[in-house]
Design an enzyme around this catalytic site. Sequence first.
Site, mmCIF file in Angstrom:
data_model
loop_
_atom_site.group_PDB
_atom_site.id
_atom_site.type_symbol
_atom_site.label_atom_id
_atom_site.label_comp_id
_atom_site.label_asym_id
_atom_site.label_seq_id
_atom_site.Cartn_x
_atom_site.Cartn_y
_atom_site.Cartn_z
ATOM 1 N N ASP A 100 9.724 7.283 -6.892
ATOM 2 C CA ASP A 100 9.029 7.659 -5.658
ATOM 3 C C ASP A 100 9.437 9.033 -5.135
ATOM 4 O O ASP A 100 9.174 9.358 -3.965
ATOM 5 C CB ASP A 100 9.271 6.599 -4.571
ATOM 6 C CG ASP A 100 8.255 5.477 -4.614
ATOM 7 O OD1 ASP A 100 7.258 5.607 -5.355
ATOM 8 O OD2 ASP A 100 8.453 4.458 -3.921
ATOM 9 N N HIS A 126 0.923 10.776 -6.024
ATOM 10 C CA HIS A 126 2.351 11.004 -5.800
ATOM 11 C C HIS A 126 3.158 10.826 -7.084
ATOM 12 O O HIS A 126 4.233 11.413 -7.226
ATOM 13 C CB HIS A 126 2.883 10.072 -4.697
ATOM 14 C CG HIS A 126 3.134 8.675 -5.137
ATOM 15 N ND1 HIS A 126 2.173 7.677 -5.097
ATOM 16 C CD2 HIS A 126 4.248 8.079 -5.650
ATOM 17 C CE1 HIS A 126 2.686 6.561 -5.542
ATOM 18 N NE2 HIS A 126 3.942 6.753 -5.888
ATOM 19 N N LYS A 275 -5.552 -3.183 11.211
ATOM 20 C CA LYS A 275 -6.546 -2.304 11.833
ATOM 21 C C LYS A 275 -5.911 -1.242 12.742
ATOM 22 O O LYS A 275 -6.394 -0.102 12.807
ATOM 23 C CB LYS A 275 -7.575 -3.121 12.619
ATOM 24 C CG LYS A 275 -7.064 -3.886 13.816
ATOM 25 C CD LYS A 275 -8.177 -4.720 14.449
ATOM 26 C CE LYS A 275 -7.684 -5.513 15.655
ATOM 27 N NZ LYS A 275 -7.343 -4.650 16.803
#
Length: 487
Positions: A100, A126, A275
């Site tokens: 990462d 990424h 949301k």
Amino acid sequence: MTQEKPDGKIFNDSIHGHIVLRPLLVRIIDTPQFQRLRNIKQLGGAYFVYPGASHNRFEHSIGVGYLGGEFVKSLQSRQPELNIDDRDILCVEIAGLCHDLGHGPFSHLYDRMFIPKACRGIKWKHENASIKMFDHLVEVNKLEEMSDDKDGQSLKEDRVFIKELILGHPLESPELNTSSTPWPYKGRNEEKSFLYEIVANKLNGIDVDKFDYFARDCHHLGMKNNFDHRRLFKFARVCEYNKRRHICFRDKEVGNLYDMFYTRNLLHRRAYQHKVNKNIEIMITDALLKADPYIKIQGSDKKKFTLSKAIHDMEAYTKLTDQVLEKITNPDFEEQKEAMKDANKIVQRIFSRKLYKFLGEAKKQEEQPGKQMEVKIPEATTESLKEKLREGEGRPDQEIFEVVVVTLDYGMKDKDPIKNTYFYKKSDHKIAFTLSRDKVSKLLPERFSEQIIRVYWKSDEGSSEAKKRYMSWCEDNGFKVILRNDM
């Protein structure tokens, strides 16, 4: 907390307890390129929704490096005939640790929301930056001759292997390798094909990256994690299937694996695609887009790069973290303050909880009960919704709203991931096979993917009329509103 140990360091991890990392891994951790992960939130904007989601890419990466080593060691102890050596283990640990490195501010927000808008037409992930950052880390920290203290052997020849493990596919081709093609990897020969299924498993998504973030994210979000990766390690073996070696699991573990994919789906529904979380991430993206031309980051040869161009220079990218919001709210120069006032207003709205209006979300209704319908919402459908929302709102290109298509699945789009998972029986550890749905359970999902469509209104005015147009469009296009903001 870390503690010195002759053959490495002991880390007290909140998820895996006390873990030991060998000296070379600690040398990688103690570089600026890795330390920057301390300032990148694992779950992007979710920290503004779930106060406990404050964990960063730093601890997740350490966890993946540790689990990668534990997984391959368990295979080595159980099956000496696989000829797994210490270099194989070390490479898997490094790949897990560095997988990462390429994440930008607020993790997936940067590569999935900001870059596609700031650099239209550029396909960038990424993972690509992780490869570039890994090379950069090795070179600037003079680790070209990096070695583990146990044998003193250089891993210079294994850099390609480590990068292949990070990507989960050959460096030259992003296509999934199948047994019907010649062996395309350069890092290890075909006898060790199973090693490519540990860190980034493109075959079925069962890998240590998920094992760590399921446990870690559930812990910080305050959710129950029903999946037990430690149990799965005990029942994992390498078997041959279609003339290639794969990681296989005991047939009775199929339920545990379905629990894993269900946990993934649940995390997306409750957190990643929440949301309010998506609302905040849209707002952060808008702020970054407005600030992009004015924030300059110094890179190699003293060149300056914007937020979006920093992906082309790893020295500049090393300085790019979530702290970019501080640069927007507290700019270094007075002229920057004036130029970024619009970006600052959006950030201040986030802090004061004056978010964009959520008009609602809807999904396609089934035309006929039991009939398999199209899972993916076509681009033409979203474009028609945008046209409807633009009615009466000035110029057609005036974007005062955001239409978001949310995908919820089991990790392999609309496919059942277990179809690409191999199993073995207790009575025969050598023969691998796949399991069909009818041999598992009649309670499995009929579909493994669905999409919902959401609308967020950015303007302080016009939301009531926009909501009416949205409801009208849903009715005319066969969409059922499943959640709305009753204003």
